[in-house]
Design a protein around this motif. Structure first.
Motif, PDB file in Angstrom:
ATOM      1  N   ASP A  55       0.597  -1.429   0.290  1.00  0.00           N
ATOM      2  CA  ASP A  55       0.098  -0.117  -0.338  1.00  0.00           C
ATOM      3  C   ASP A  55       0.628   0.825  -0.077  1.00  0.00           C
ATOM      4  OD1 ASP A  55       0.670   0.422   2.995  1.00  0.00           O
ATOM      5  OD2 ASP A  55      -1.190  -0.780   3.309  1.00  0.00           O
ATOM      6  N   ASN A 119       2.481  -3.798   4.105  1.00  0.00           N
ATOM      7  CA  ASN A 119       1.477  -5.330   3.508  1.00  0.00           C
ATOM      8  C   ASN A 119       2.391  -6.522   4.645  1.00  0.00           C
ATOM      9  OD1 ASN A 119       3.706  -5.179   2.107  1.00  0.00           O
ATOM     10  ND2 ASN A 119       2.555  -6.278   0.640  1.00  0.00           N
ATOM     11  N   HIS A 274       1.053   5.610  -4.487  1.00  0.00           N
ATOM     12  CA  HIS A 274      -0.681   5.400  -3.314  1.00  0.00           C
ATOM     13  C   HIS A 274      -0.469   6.919  -2.764  1.00  0.00           C
ATOM     14  CE1 HIS A 274      -0.230   1.011  -3.141  1.00  0.00           C
ATOM     15  NE2 HIS A 274       0.961   1.490  -4.075  1.00  0.00           N
ATOM     16  N   TYR A 276      -2.747   9.898   0.879  1.00  0.00           N
ATOM     17  CA  TYR A 276      -3.389   9.467   1.809  1.00  0.00           C
ATOM     18  C   TYR A 276      -3.885  10.533   2.001  1.00  0.00           C
ATOM     19  CZ  TYR A 276      -1.415   4.813   1.518  1.00  0.00           C
ATOM     20  OH  TYR A 276      -1.095   3.937   1.708  1.00  0.00           O
TER      21      TYR A 276
END
Ligand SMILES: Cc1cc2nc3c(=O)[nH]c(=O)nc-3n(C[C@H](O)[C@H](O)[C@H](O)COP(=O)(O)OP(=O)(O)OC[C@H]3O[C@@H](n4cnc5c(N)ncnc54)[C@H](O)[C@@H]3O)c2cc1C
Length: 407
Positions: A55, A119, A274, A276
Motif C-alpha cells: 500500500d 503489508n 499511493h 493518503y
C-alpha cells in the motif's frame, strides 16, 4: 483455520475486536494462547486481509515496537530481507542552511529504527492471529452497532446477528464509526494536504539515511530501503494532489531527484503511486462501559513522526496486559478498573506525542515569514544543543539506551 463465513454466531466471547488492521490484529496476537476467547470482526474480505497487497507505506518501527513484535512471535514471521535499517536522519528547512541530523552510534545500536513494508507487517500479524486456537476471525461482515451495559456487551453485525462478550475493543480506523456510535467525540485536524508515496530506484547510495525536506509549499521525504531503492514521500496541498498523482513518471522522478538536490542521481519509479489524505484524530476518551478504543481509532497521528502504528502497538500492549492480569486474578476483564488503568496510561503515552506532532507540522508547513524564522531557530537550537537532540532522538526511536549520538 478460524475464518468463518456464512455461519450463525450464537456463542459469546470474552473479547470482541472490531477491525483486523494492524492494531486489531496485534491486540488479538497479544491474547494468543491466553485463557480467553477472542473474536475479530473485519468488514473486508478474507483475501484482502490474508494476502495484503503493498500500500506504499514503509512503516518505520521503533526499538520498542520491535520488542513488542518479537514478544508476540510476529517479528520472525516477517521476511527479514525486506527489513531496512535506518541509520541516520536529516531534516532540512527550505533552501536555508538549517539542518537537524540524527545518527545511530554504530558501536552500540545499529539503527535508529527499521523500515518494514506495511503489508508485510499486516501479513505476519494475520498469520499469527489466524493460526491461534483461541482466536476466531469473521470477514465480509461489518459491526453495525455496539450496545454495552455494566453486565454485558453486545455487537450487531451487518447480517443482523447479535454476539455478546465481556469487552469490546474498537480498532476500526481513524474515521471510526463505532467511536461515533458510542458517543465518544474526537478532536480532528484536517491538514488539507495529501501524502503521495512511491518506490524509486536511484543511481547513488542513500547510505541508509532518511531525508526530510520542509521545502516551501510542499514537503519531500526519502525513506531508505535496502539497495539503491527508496520510498519517496511527497506532501502537497489537496488541490495539487491529482496533478502529482497523474504526472508522467519521468517528470515526477525528475522533480523528486531535484528536490533532493540531485544527491541520489537519476531516479526511476518502480512502484505504484499511493495517496493518503492527512487527517489527525484524538479521541476525547479511550473507554466507555465494557468498551475500549485502540490504534488509529484512539489516536490517528500525522505520519511525519512515523508514530501511528508504534503508538497503536504500545496502546494495545497496555490494554492486553491489563486484561491478562485481570483474567489471571479471576477478575472481570471488562471492568471499569481495568479500562481506567489502560486509559490513564494511554493518555500519558499519546497526548504530548499527538499534539506535539501537530505543532511541529503546523510550524514546518507554515510559510509565513515569522514561522520560517522560528523554525530556523528551532532547528539550529536543537541541532547545536546535544541534550535536546538526544531527548528528541530517544523519544522518536523509543530506544531506552542513551547511545544515540547527535551528529
Ligand atoms: C502514509 C502513511 C505512512 C505511515 N507511516 C507510519 C510509520 O512509518 N510508522 C508508524 O508507526 N505508523 C505509520 N503510519 C500509521 C499506520 O499506518 C497506522 O497507524 C495503522 O495502519 C493504523 O492501524 P489500525 O489497525 O488502527 O487502523 P486501520 O489500518 O485503518 O484498520 C482498521 C480496520 O477496521 C476495519 N473496519 C472499519 N470499520 C469496521 C466495522 N464497522 N466493522 C468491521 N471492521 C471494520 C477496516 O476494514 C480496517 O481493516 C502511517 C500512516 C500513513 C497514512
Amino acid at each position: 483455520m478460524n475464518n468463518i463465513k456464512d455461519k450463525k454466531f450464537t456463542d459469546s466471547y470474552d473479547v470482541i475486536v472490531i477491525g483486523a488492521g494492524p492494531a486489531g490484529l496485534s491486540f488479538a496476537c497479544s491474547l494468543v494462547s491466553k485463557n480467553l476467547r477472542v473474536l475479530i470482526v473485519e468488514k473486508s474480505s478474507h483475501k484482502l486481509i490474508s494476502d495484503p497487497k503493498p500500500d506504499g507505506r514503509e512503516t518505520a518501527l521503533t526499538h520498542n515496537s520491535l520488542k513488542i513484535l518479537q514478544k508476540l512471535g510476529v517479528w520472525n514471521l516477517i521476511d527479514q530481507t525486506k527489513v531496512s535499517p535506518l541509520r541516520e536522519a536529516k531534516v532540512f528547512d527550505g533552501d536555508s542552511e538549517s539542518l537537524l541530523n540524527f545518527k545511530a552510534n554504530k558501536t552500540s545500536i545499529d539503527a535508529l529504527g527499521y523500515l518494514v513494508p506495511n503489508n508485510l507487517i499486516r501479513l505476519a500479524l494475520y498469520q499469527k492471529a489466524s493460526s491461534s486456537n483461541n482466536i476466531t476471525i469473521i470477514n465480509d461482515l461489518a459491526v453495525e452497532s455496539v450496545n454495552t451495559s455494566p453486565l454485558i456487551a453486545k455487537i450487531t453485525l451487518s447480517n443482523g446477528e447479535i454476539i455478546q462478550s465481556k469487552l469490546i475493543v474498537a480498532a476500526d480506523s481513524r474515521f471510526s464509526e463505532i467511536r461515533r456510535k458510542m458517543g465518544i467525540s474526537s478532536t480532528m485536524k484536517d491538514f488539507s494536504k495529501v501524502m503521495i508515496i512511491t518506490r524509486v530506484s536511484h543511481e547513488k547510495s542513500h547510505n541508509q539515511t532518511a531525508l526530510e525536506c520542509f521545502n516551501y509549499g510542499h514537503t519531500l521525504a526519502l525513506l531508505p530501503l535496502n539497495g539503491n531503492i527508496s520510498s519517496v514521500v511527497l506532501t502537497v496541498p489537496t488541490d495539487e494532489a491529482d496533478e502529482m498523482l497523474n504526472m508522467d513518471e519521468k517528470k515526477f522522478c525528475a522533480q523528486a531527484s531535484e528536490g533532493f538536490n540531485g544527491s541520489l542521481g537519476e531516479m526511476k519509479q518502480i512502484g505504484e503511486r499511493h495517496s493518503y489524505p492527512l487527517v489527525g484524530v484524538y479521541a476525547q476518551k479511550f473507554r466507555a462501559t465494557r468498551f475500549a478504543l485502540i490504534g488509529d481509532a484512539a489516536v490517528g497521528m500525522h505520519p511525519v513522526t512515523a508514530h501511528g502504528f508504534n503508538l497503536g502497538l504500545r496502546g494495545q500492549d497496555i490494554l492486553a496486559l491489563a486484561i491478562i492480569k485481570a483474567s489471571e486474578n479471576v477478575n472481570d476483564i471488562g471492568s471499569d478498573a481495568v479500562l481506567r488503568e489502560f486509559e490513564s496510561k494511554q493518555i500519558h503515552l499519546s497526548r504530548l506525542m499527538y499534539f506535539g506532532t501537530n505543532g511541529v507540522v503546523s510550524l514546518f508547513t507554515n510559510d509565513d515569514v515569522i514561522a520560517k524564522k522560528v523554525r530556523k531557530l528551532v532547528l539550529r537550537f536543537a541541532d547545536r544543543f546535544p541534550p535536546v537532540k538526544s531527548l528528541i532522538t530517544k523519544h522518536l526511536t523509543e530506544s531506552k539506551k542513551s547511545n544515540l549520538i547527535p551528529f
